[in-house]
Scaffold this motif. Sequence first.
Motif, PDB file in Angstrom:
ATOM      1  N   PHE A   1       0.678  -1.668   0.100  1.00  0.00           N
ATOM      2  CA  PHE A   1      -0.099   0.324  -0.023  1.00  0.00           C
ATOM      3  C   PHE A   1       0.667   1.093   0.162  1.00  0.00           C
ATOM      4  O   PHE A   1       0.874   1.836  -0.528  1.00  0.00           O
ATOM      5  N   PHE A   2       1.683   1.305   1.071  1.00  0.00           N
ATOM      6  CA  PHE A   2       2.615   2.625   0.471  1.00  0.00           C
ATOM      7  C   PHE A   2       4.004   2.473  -0.446  1.00  0.00           C
ATOM      8  O   PHE A   2       4.285   3.935  -0.724  1.00  0.00           O
ATOM      9  N   SER A   3       3.874   0.984  -1.541  1.00  0.00           N
ATOM     10  CA  SER A   3       5.097   1.782  -2.856  1.00  0.00           C
ATOM     11  C   SER A   3       3.218   2.248  -3.578  1.00  0.00           C
ATOM     12  O   SER A   3       3.776   2.392  -4.455  1.00  0.00           O
ATOM     13  N   GLY A   4       2.529   2.048  -2.953  1.00  0.00           N
ATOM     14  CA  GLY A   4       1.383   2.979  -4.181  1.00  0.00           C
ATOM     15  C   GLY A   4       2.109   4.298  -4.769  1.00  0.00           C
ATOM     16  O   GLY A   4       1.212   4.947  -5.363  1.00  0.00           O
TER      17      GLY A   4
ATOM     18  N   SER B   1      12.904  -3.998   4.392  1.00  0.00           N
ATOM     19  CA  SER B   1      13.280  -2.868   5.239  1.00  0.00           C
ATOM     20  C   SER B   1      13.836  -2.277   4.409  1.00  0.00           C
ATOM     21  O   SER B   1      13.681  -0.605   4.460  1.00  0.00           O
ATOM     22  N   ILE B   2      14.999  -2.781   3.926  1.00  0.00           N
ATOM     23  CA  ILE B   2      15.970  -2.125   2.697  1.00  0.00           C
ATOM     24  C   ILE B   2      14.812  -1.215   1.503  1.00  0.00           C
ATOM     25  O   ILE B   2      15.264  -0.198   1.644  1.00  0.00           O
ATOM     26  N   GLY B   3      14.198  -1.954   1.170  1.00  0.00           N
ATOM     27  CA  GLY B   3      12.813  -1.589   0.202  1.00  0.00           C
ATOM     28  C   GLY B   3      12.129  -0.795   0.889  1.00  0.00           C
ATOM     29  O   GLY B   3      12.203   1.121  -0.008  1.00  0.00           O
ATOM     30  N   ALA B   4      11.694  -0.438   1.968  1.00  0.00           N
ATOM     31  CA  ALA B   4      10.649   0.215   2.395  1.00  0.00           C
ATOM     32  C   ALA B   4      11.621   2.193   3.287  1.00  0.00           C
ATOM     33  O   ALA B   4      11.019   2.952   2.712  1.00  0.00           O
ATOM     34  N   ALA B   5      12.835   1.693   3.416  1.00  0.00           N
ATOM     35  CA  ALA B   5      13.694   2.835   4.218  1.00  0.00           C
ATOM     36  C   ALA B   5      14.192   3.213   2.401  1.00  0.00           C
ATOM     37  O   ALA B   5      14.147   4.614   2.323  1.00  0.00           O
TER      38      ALA B   5
END
Length: 412
Positions: free
Chosen positions: A26-29, A84-88
């Motif tokens: 969702f946040f990647s949207g 975690s890396i992708g989210a950061a």
Amino acid sequence: MWQEKGKGKRIPQAVKVLVAAVGVQFFSGTLYIWSIIKDQLIMIYGWTDAQATLPYTLATLIFAFSMFFAGLLQDRTGPRLMTSIGAAMLGLGLILTGLAKSVATMVLAYSLVMGAGIGINNVATTPAVLKWYPPSKKGAITGLVVAAIAVAPVVYSPLLTLLLMHFGMAGGLGILGAGVLVASVALAQWMADPPVGFQPQGSEAQDPSSKLVEGPDMPWQAMVRTSRFYKLFAMFAFSASAGLMLFGHLTRIARLQADWEGGYLLIMLIALFNGLGRFGGGALSDVIGRVKLMRLAFLLQAVNMALFGFLDKPLTLALGVALGGLCYGALFSAFPAITADYYGLEHLGANYGMIFMAWGLGGVLGPQMAGCIFDATGSYRWAFLVALALLLLAFLLSLTLRGKDKRAMEKN
């Protein structure tokens, strides 16, 4: 289902992983709200349509290519670290996007940092979730996870519009990026692969569509030696181009074709139907088979592209946008599921990452091509016709897929 542990209750790990995957997706949207950022770049900095489309186009390419390499790493390190890396990177990329003022710095912030972060998140979540659930739910689970990134613009579109209005580019994207960074990194801590030997409940009754390949699961080196891989790659690239073109140019299409300034509402609409298509298409593919779902979506989207240049009223344009989002979403759920069907789950991270590179190619065939056509002709009509031709090619390629789908397996 909740399980007892002493006097308290705890959430099963499979549910935690699913919730985390849906949340991170969702946040990647934020990828799908580029049309709003693009309008700001044209108005504030005087960029051409092609210049303002370039960061989005490169983001789709980097998103796609980063998935393959992240998939290779995930198969070794597990999904928690990679997510975690992708989210950061996702949150940091949004913050830096607000500070970028030139094409070069925008490409660095949005395309490279944020695009790679979204790609890592995509490949770290979906394959991990599928390992926790039985094959009979593969399509529905895939659809649910990838639907999260699709419906996100329903929230992000009005939110970003409001933030930009009150805080400008740097402040608005900075606030959004900081929130996304904190929340998505926190959710990433729930990501995990199942233990060795784990068997999902219900997996004893093997889903016929889950074993379409004889022998062990295929690594990517073996997958690329099959003709089916190249057919799926081309079908994904050709079909994704239409949906990506709409996402990248929708607010301007609304202004030019329908003389309407409410294009941000169409972004919310296409996001909603994109999400419905992903979940509904995934569930439907569990019933009729992935290939039949693809053929249906190819044809419906082709008809939509043939008519799209003539949609000159807000209502008719909304109908075309809704159908476009529905077809794009259905196809997006079908490709990871069919990759697992044909090549197995063991190497799905790298395998789907390889096939997903086609989506990045679709970002060039769709948005960038449309921007260049508009700069040359002042209209998007020829871009719609090119998308129509590509969709018909995808449909013809699907007719050559002779592998057994679910219905064929059930009959045998």
